[in-house]
Design a protein around this motif. Structure first.
Motif, PDB file in Angstrom:
ATOM      1  N   MET A   1      28.703  22.375  13.104  1.00 41.67           N
ATOM      2  CA  MET A   1      29.969  22.237  13.846  1.00 41.67           C
ATOM      3  C   MET A   1      31.071  21.787  12.898  1.00 41.67           C
ATOM      4  O   MET A   1      30.862  20.940  12.027  1.00 41.67           O
ATOM      5  CB  MET A   1      29.814  21.218  14.972  1.00 41.67           C
ATOM      6  N   ALA A   2      32.252  22.395  13.025  1.00 37.24           N
ATOM      7  CA  ALA A   2      33.394  22.029  12.185  1.00 37.24           C
ATOM      8  C   ALA A   2      33.843  20.607  12.469  1.00 37.24           C
ATOM      9  O   ALA A   2      33.571  20.043  13.529  1.00 37.24           O
ATOM     10  CB  ALA A   2      34.539  23.008  12.426  1.00 37.24           C
ATOM     11  N   ASP A  27      35.170  24.393   4.579  1.00 31.33           N
ATOM     12  CA  ASP A  27      34.876  25.182   5.773  1.00 31.33           C
ATOM     13  C   ASP A  27      35.827  26.347   5.989  1.00 31.33           C
ATOM     14  O   ASP A  27      35.624  27.136   6.919  1.00 31.33           O
ATOM     15  CB  ASP A  27      34.913  24.282   7.011  1.00 31.33           C
ATOM     16  N   TRP A  28      36.870  26.458   5.140  1.00 34.96           N
ATOM     17  CA  TRP A  28      37.801  27.583   5.304  1.00 34.96           C
ATOM     18  C   TRP A  28      38.376  27.966   3.950  1.00 34.96           C
ATOM     19  O   TRP A  28      38.893  27.119   3.226  1.00 34.96           O
ATOM     20  CB  TRP A  28      38.942  27.219   6.261  1.00 34.96           C
ATOM     21  N   LEU A  29      38.260  29.242   3.625  1.00 33.65           N
ATOM     22  CA  LEU A  29      38.855  29.771   2.406  1.00 33.65           C
ATOM     23  C   LEU A  29      38.956  31.280   2.512  1.00 33.65           C
ATOM     24  O   LEU A  29      37.950  31.953   2.793  1.00 33.65           O
ATOM     25  CB  LEU A  29      38.015  29.400   1.174  1.00 33.65           C
ATOM     26  N   LEU A  44      35.830  28.119  12.061  1.00 33.76           N
ATOM     27  CA  LEU A  44      35.951  28.849  13.328  1.00 33.76           C
ATOM     28  C   LEU A  44      34.587  29.244  13.892  1.00 33.76           C
ATOM     29  O   LEU A  44      34.510  30.122  14.761  1.00 33.76           O
ATOM     30  CB  LEU A  44      36.815  30.098  13.130  1.00 33.76           C
ATOM     31  N   GLY A  45      33.555  28.600  13.386  1.00 34.03           N
ATOM     32  CA  GLY A  45      32.224  28.955  13.860  1.00 34.03           C
ATOM     33  C   GLY A  45      31.207  27.904  13.498  1.00 34.03           C
ATOM     34  O   GLY A  45      31.346  26.725  13.809  1.00 34.03           O
ATOM     35  N   TYR A 324      37.185  27.742  17.014  1.00 31.06           N
ATOM     36  CA  TYR A 324      37.173  26.308  16.758  1.00 31.06           C
ATOM     37  C   TYR A 324      36.864  25.552  18.044  1.00 31.06           C
ATOM     38  O   TYR A 324      37.588  25.660  19.040  1.00 31.06           O
ATOM     39  CB  TYR A 324      38.517  25.860  16.192  1.00 31.06           C
ATOM     40  N   GLU A 325      35.762  24.812  18.057  1.00 27.87           N
ATOM     41  CA  GLU A 325      35.291  24.078  19.236  1.00 27.87           C
ATOM     42  C   GLU A 325      35.268  24.977  20.463  1.00 27.87           C
ATOM     43  O   GLU A 325      35.577  24.556  21.585  1.00 27.87           O
ATOM     44  CB  GLU A 325      36.149  22.828  19.471  1.00 27.87           C
TER      45      GLU A 325
END
Length: 592
Positions: A1-2, A27-29, A44-45, A324-325
């Protein structure tokens, strides 16, 4: 989970950016550009959609983080029962290729660390073919994309994930360098992590040292300017609204948009923020991008463009990412790019006028474009549009859109007079008066004592807080005071401003969203213009407390839960912070 949105820090190389969570997970790139497909999409996941974790193998007792001085080098201090380490994360300015450097520095004892690299190109769907390098590290390829990880740490594959475990003692340093390049290219040359750190620190320190703002909130202003610089696409001068897509405006909601593009709406406030702080090179590059993007047939002007001025920003949904969530759908591209939004004509004209006033110089080709834009605007300003908030409902005669049409003509008149530019000034003055009269007659409600969201409505809109700032009416006009008072009554929640009431405005989407941070800064600006300077300072300083521990802001804020929400970090929020700080420090006229 993010993680929570406020748990992320930003690193970048002025061409793309990554979000690093408190727990050590990137978590994001998106590589190689802000708007490229993500190779890490866990934000996002789930972790299986791509991430890079670097953290202690055991429990963490204490963790804190900061940026190194006035740079974009992120340092995280971690203590465990075994000892203490500092993880240093940064992206060097791009040379041959684009890199992320992560250095683990032992400070005390001996800490066992582990890394988990999950590469998933194509927004989490493409699993690469991974091979080991003879000199240490791995290469991962899928289609056109290649990532190369170089490190002395032994790595192994486990369930389509690359993992490693190592120990760091006090005084030791262990480095990882992850590099992106096209898969048909030769392996990029190795990067010296320590030299890259030295050069990156020198770049950001030199850049930050050019800031001329010396008011009460220098640290906050400089951090916001650093974010703005990080969101600049260096090859063209364009500035993205945010490095992310689909972080929701409401938890679990559908108001999820792709912000990895350049909005014309941001033009004036961005130029002013940069020029007021002494960053004329960046302001000039942004203006040059603006002129290139807006060039062409005036009736084809868009409200946003790609990083190099691309026009096709087709919107589609990513079915394999849960959001996201759980906020879905996840959107790539932005259908609002094809909307009619009249206010962008005013933003373009105002930005170019302010650029001349700020000393960026005249541009004859730019003036020819401006004249063409005004000629087209004269034919369309009475049409309904989608408005500043890009409604997906039916077009309306939004009051703010008409005001910015007035601004466009007003700045044409001002530029022609002040800079001796050729044009039909008498005709423009007549058009300016006609638009002004129409707005005052149809956009103001005497019963409410306020301007309204659109002609004939009883709804309010926070964009009306900009009427005095753009010079439409002086703050001393009772209609401005009445509008501010009405917004305080109806759109302010726990001291923060909502854009509008989503439950009554029929914008084509389900209701509900957080308080919009830029609008809250605009309210502070209005307090200052109305002579309520103590209230202005109090609101501004309260807004500063909303930033996360690294000084970063998202698009919106949820006062009830104290959480940041929306795309992050958001250029619009940070530029509003800079301009409000400058206004409160100097008490200057909002229109030059």
């Amino acid at each position: 989970m993010a993680g929570r949105i406020e748990d992320y820090g930003l690193i970048g190389d002025c061409e793309t950016a990554a979000l690093v969570c408190r727990n050590g997970s990137i978590d994001w790139l998106c590589w190689p550009r802000f708007d490229s497909d993500a190779c890490f999409a866990a934000l996002l996941g789930k972790p299986e959609h791509g991430r890079w974790l670097l953290a202690p193998a055991g429990p963490v007792l204490i963790s804190s983080r900061r940026y190194r001085g006035d740079t974009l080098i992120l340092e995280t201090d971690i203590e465990t029962a075994e000892g203490a380490v500092t993880v240093i994360d940064f992206m060097p300015l791009r040379g041959q290729a684009s890199d992320i450097v992560r250095i683990v520095e032992g400070r005390k004892g001996r800490v066992t660390m582990h890394t988990e690299l999950v590469i998933r190109f194509g927004y989490g769907c493409s699993i690469p073919w991974v091979t080991k390098l003879e000199e240490g590290g791995i290469r991962a390829i899928a289609g056109p994309d290649m990532l190369v990880l170089r490190t002395t740490v032994p790595l192994e594959g486990k369930e389509r994930t690359t993992v490693g475990r190592f120990e760091v003692s006090a005084g030791e340093r262990v480095a990882f360098v992850l590099t992106y390049c096209a898969s048909h290219m030769d392996l990029p040359k190795p990067v010296d992590p320590d030299l890259a750190l030295e050069e990156t620190e020198a770049f950001w320190t030199d850049w930050s040292g050019r800031c001329t703002y010396d008011g009460d909130w220098r640290d906050a202003v400089l951090r916001s300017l650093t974010v703005l610089k990080a969101l600049t696409y260096r090859p063209t001068g364009g500035i993205v609204a945010a490095p992310t897509t689909s972080l929701p405006e409401q938890p679990g909601g559908v108001r999820n948009w792709d912000y990895r593009y350049c909005w014309l709406r941001d033009a004036t406030i961005t130029l002013l923020a940069l020029m007021n702080a002494g960053y004329y090179d960046e302001a000039d590059s942004w203006r040059a991008w603006l002129l290139r993007a807006a060039a062409g047939n005036p009736d084809q002007l868009q409200i946003m463009y790609g990083l190099a001025g691309e026009r096709r920003l087709t919107e589609w949904e990513v079915p394999w990412l849960p959001g996201y969530e759980g906020a879905s759908p996840v959107r790539i591209g932005n259908a609002a790019s094809s909307q009619l939004q009249l206010d962008v004509y005013g933003e373009v004209m105002d930005a170019l006028h302010q650029g001349r006033c700020g000393g960026l110089g005249n541009n004859e080709a730019g003036w020819a474009l401006q004249r063409a834009l005004i000629g087209h605007l004269e034919n369309i300003w009475e049409r309904p549009d989608q408005g500043i908030w890009e409604s997906r409902g039916e077009p309306r005669n939004y009051t703010y859109s008409k005001v910015m049409a007035w601004v466009a003509v007003d700045r044409a008149v001002r530029s022609a007079r002040r800079f001796d530019m050729e044009g039909p000034v008498a005709h423009w003055k007549g058009l300016r008066e006609r638009i002004h009269r129409d707005i005052c007659q149809r956009g103001f409600d005497p019963e409410l004592g306020s301007f309204v969201q659109f002609y004939g409505a009883k709804h309010l809109d926070a964009s009306l807080l900009l009427l005095s700032k753009v010079g439409f009416l002086p703050a001393s006009d009772p209609r401005i005071g009445g509008t501010v008072a009405a917004i305080e009554r109806h759109l302010v929640s726990d001291g923060f401003v909502r854009r509008y009431d989503t439950s009554e405005s029929r914008d084509g989407l389900p209701g509900g969203e957080g308080a919009f941070l830029a609008c809250s800064f605009w309210l502070a600006d209005n307090y200052a213009l109305l002579g309520r300077r103590d209230e202005a300072r109090a609101l501004f300083e309260r807004l500063l407390t909303v930033r996360n521990d690294l000084g970063l802001l998202s698009e919106e804020y949820l006062p009830q839960s104290g959480r940041l929400i929306g795309n992050f970090p958001q250029a619009f929020s940070h530029v509003a912070l800079v301009n409000t700080a400058y206004s409160l420090s100097t008490a200057t006229d909002p229109v030059r």
